[in-house]
Scaffold this active site. Structure first.
Site, PDB file in Angstrom:
ATOM      1  N   ARG A 179      12.127  -0.278   7.539  1.00 28.13           N
ATOM      2  CA  ARG A 179      12.705  -0.569   8.859  1.00 28.13           C
ATOM      3  C   ARG A 179      14.220  -0.585   8.710  1.00 28.13           C
ATOM      4  O   ARG A 179      14.758  -0.968   7.665  1.00 28.13           O
ATOM      5  CB  ARG A 179      12.229  -1.924   9.396  1.00 28.13           C
ATOM      6  CG  ARG A 179      10.816  -1.933   9.945  1.00 28.13           C
ATOM      7  CD  ARG A 179      10.700  -1.127  11.242  1.00 28.13           C
ATOM      8  NE  ARG A 179       9.379  -1.220  11.825  1.00 28.13           N
ATOM      9  CZ  ARG A 179       8.367  -0.433  11.542  1.00 28.13           C
ATOM     10  NH1 ARG A 179       8.515   0.520  10.640  1.00 28.13           N
ATOM     11  NH2 ARG A 179       7.195  -0.578  12.146  1.00 28.13           N
ATOM     12  N   ARG A 181       7.860 -10.018  -4.350  1.00 29.75           N
ATOM     13  CA  ARG A 181       7.930 -11.468  -4.501  1.00 29.75           C
ATOM     14  C   ARG A 181       7.169 -11.929  -5.738  1.00 29.75           C
ATOM     15  O   ARG A 181       7.534 -12.907  -6.371  1.00 29.75           O
ATOM     16  CB  ARG A 181       7.365 -12.162  -3.258  1.00 29.75           C
ATOM     17  CG  ARG A 181       8.290 -12.113  -2.059  1.00 29.75           C
ATOM     18  CD  ARG A 181       7.658 -12.747  -0.841  1.00 29.75           C
ATOM     19  NE  ARG A 181       6.503 -11.988  -0.381  1.00 29.75           N
ATOM     20  CZ  ARG A 181       5.753 -12.336   0.670  1.00 29.75           C
ATOM     21  NH1 ARG A 181       6.020 -13.428   1.344  1.00 29.75           N
ATOM     22  NH2 ARG A 181       4.729 -11.577   1.030  1.00 29.75           N
ATOM     23  N   ARG A 230       0.824  -1.210   0.000  1.00 29.87           N
ATOM     24  CA  ARG A 230       0.000   0.000   0.000  1.00 29.87           C
ATOM     25  C   ARG A 230       0.858   1.260   0.000  1.00 29.87           C
ATOM     26  O   ARG A 230       0.579   2.224  -0.715  1.00 29.87           O
ATOM     27  CB  ARG A 230      -0.923  -0.010   1.226  1.00 29.87           C
ATOM     28  CG  ARG A 230      -1.875  -1.193   1.304  1.00 29.87           C
ATOM     29  CD  ARG A 230      -2.657  -1.147   2.612  1.00 29.87           C
ATOM     30  NE  ARG A 230      -3.548  -2.262   2.815  1.00 29.87           N
ATOM     31  CZ  ARG A 230      -3.225  -3.368   3.490  1.00 29.87           C
ATOM     32  NH1 ARG A 230      -2.009  -3.482   4.018  1.00 29.87           N
ATOM     33  NH2 ARG A 230      -4.091  -4.336   3.650  1.00 29.87           N
ATOM     34  N   ILE A 231       1.904   1.269   0.830  1.00 29.90           N
ATOM     35  CA  ILE A 231       2.753   2.457   0.918  1.00 29.90           C
ATOM     36  C   ILE A 231       3.576   2.603  -0.355  1.00 29.90           C
ATOM     37  O   ILE A 231       3.720   3.711  -0.893  1.00 29.90           O
ATOM     38  CB  ILE A 231       3.650   2.380   2.168  1.00 29.90           C
ATOM     39  CG1 ILE A 231       2.786   2.437   3.436  1.00 29.90           C
ATOM     40  CG2 ILE A 231       4.667   3.516   2.169  1.00 29.90           C
ATOM     41  CD1 ILE A 231       3.552   2.168   4.721  1.00 29.90           C
ATOM     42  N   GLU A 278      17.330   1.960  16.825  1.00 31.37           N
ATOM     43  CA  GLU A 278      16.692   3.226  17.216  1.00 31.37           C
ATOM     44  C   GLU A 278      16.512   3.307  18.725  1.00 31.37           C
ATOM     45  O   GLU A 278      16.229   2.295  19.370  1.00 31.37           O
ATOM     46  CB  GLU A 278      15.327   3.340  16.519  1.00 31.37           C
ATOM     47  CG  GLU A 278      15.432   3.393  15.003  1.00 31.37           C
ATOM     48  CD  GLU A 278      14.061   3.407  14.330  1.00 31.37           C
ATOM     49  OE1 GLU A 278      13.038   3.437  15.044  1.00 31.37           O
ATOM     50  OE2 GLU A 278      14.004   3.369  13.108  1.00 31.37           O
ATOM     51  N   HIS A 326      12.444   8.555  12.567  1.00 22.03           N
ATOM     52  CA  HIS A 326      11.318   7.623  12.427  1.00 22.03           C
ATOM     53  C   HIS A 326       9.990   8.381  12.574  1.00 22.03           C
ATOM     54  O   HIS A 326       9.148   8.053  13.421  1.00 22.03           O
ATOM     55  CB  HIS A 326      11.411   6.497  13.456  1.00 22.03           C
ATOM     56  CG  HIS A 326      10.603   5.287  13.058  1.00 22.03           C
ATOM     57  ND1 HIS A 326      10.906   4.017  13.490  1.00 22.03           N
ATOM     58  CD2 HIS A 326       9.503   5.154  12.276  1.00 22.03           C
ATOM     59  CE1 HIS A 326      10.039   3.152  13.003  1.00 22.03           C
ATOM     60  NE2 HIS A 326       9.171   3.829  12.255  1.00 22.03           N
TER      61      HIS A 326
END
Length: 314
Positions: free
Chosen positions: A233, A176, A155-156, A262, A280
């Protein structure tokens, strides 16, 4: 709703925490590294729900100490720190907050890309320290019309692609498997995508399979003029190799919102001017954080009522 006992794991936004405390008996977990969730086993036995966040998660070892647990509701989209397999084995629904943050994460990804290519933050520092008085700022890299590779067209990733289309960019992605119904080119080889791209944006989910997916070979393929943008990430990138490539010039630049440990950012990254760093903050807007809090509460309510969660983790 009766006042059920909730376990809060890690910090949450104040408004969400206030809503939880108003409606429930709210207990704060011990440090995430502790062997038990609470110092009092009797209190742990009363806990019917856990509310946590994607960066903090929930230790799998705590589950057996929460015999009354009925639902886990996580504030965030990341699933890598949640014990999904163990929860499935117990029939525990796990809620998270997808979709509501897509636009803001994609917005920041494009902002980082623009900054990394045009060196906006570095130029701001240049002006502030008075360097303009001694000479002009170095020329930078054009964004419009360039080649954009997206790693992870969920979605992002699709939201990033739509924004990049407004810059007339040539867009391809690595997944994939090909995504149905999109116009952008699927590139099954990550190395080939990196070699082709001017900019490589990471929006792939963190998992054991994607840990250090962006390795020395990928960064070498992206090359000395390439820019890496990470809003996924920190674990997706081999950070040591990234730093080495930036230092020796085999990678052009990086724009990073996430890091491997982080909130600790390697000193080497802080010292590099061709690197843009943000804390972040991709989903960190008032609007998105409120929508995430609302969905966290909706997942929690549904789980406690024995109903289907609005956003249940797969």
């Amino acid at each position: 709703m009766s006042r059920t006992t909730l376990l809060q794991v890690g910090p949450l936004m104040p408004a969400l925490e206030a809503a939880l405390r108003e409606q429930h008996e709210l207990l704060r977990a011990q440090d995430i590294g502790a062997p038990t969730p609470l110092g009092d086993p009797t209190a742990a036995a009363r806990v019917q729900a856990v509310v946590t966040s994607a960066p903090v998660g929930l230790p799998v070892a705590w589950l057996d100490q929460l015999p009354s647990l009925r639902v886990v509701s996580s504030f965030g989209v990341g699933l890598d720190k949640l014990p999904l397999d163990a929860c499935r084995a117990r029939g525990l629904p796990v809620g998270y907050t997808p979709d509501v943050l897509n636009d803001c994460v994609a917005d920041l990804a494009m902002g980082l890309l623009l900054d990394g290519a045009r060196q906006i933050a570095a130029a701001d520092r240049f002006v502030r320290r008075g360097a303009w008085q001694q000479g002009r700022f170095p020329v930078t890299t054009r964004v419009s019309g360039k080649r954009l590779g997206i790693v992870g067209l969920g979605r992002i990733g699709q939201a990033v692609a739509r924004r990049a289309a407004g810059f007339d960019m040539d867009i391809a992605y690595n997944n994939r498997r090909p995504v149905d119904g999109v116009a952008w080119r699927h590139e099954p080889s990550l190395l080939a995508l990196a070699e082709w791209a001017d900019f490589l944006v990471l929006t792939v989910a963190a998992s054991a399979d994607t840990r250090q997916l962006i390795n020395a070979d990928v960064l070498a393929a992206l090359g000395p003029k390439g820019l890496l943008v990470n809003v996924a990430r920190g674990s997706v990138v081999d950070e040591a190799v990234l730093i080495a490539g930036l230092k020796n010039g085999s990678l052009g630049g990086a724009a990073l919102d996430v890091f491997d440990d982080e909130p600790h950012v390697p000193e080497a990254l802080l010292a590099l001017d061709q690197v843009v760093l943000t804390p972040h903050m991709a989903s960190g807007t008032h609007e998105t954080r409120q929508a995430m809090a609302d969905l966290t509460l909706a997942n929690l309510r549904a789980g406690l009522a024995g109903e289907r969660l609005p956003a249940r983790a797969p």
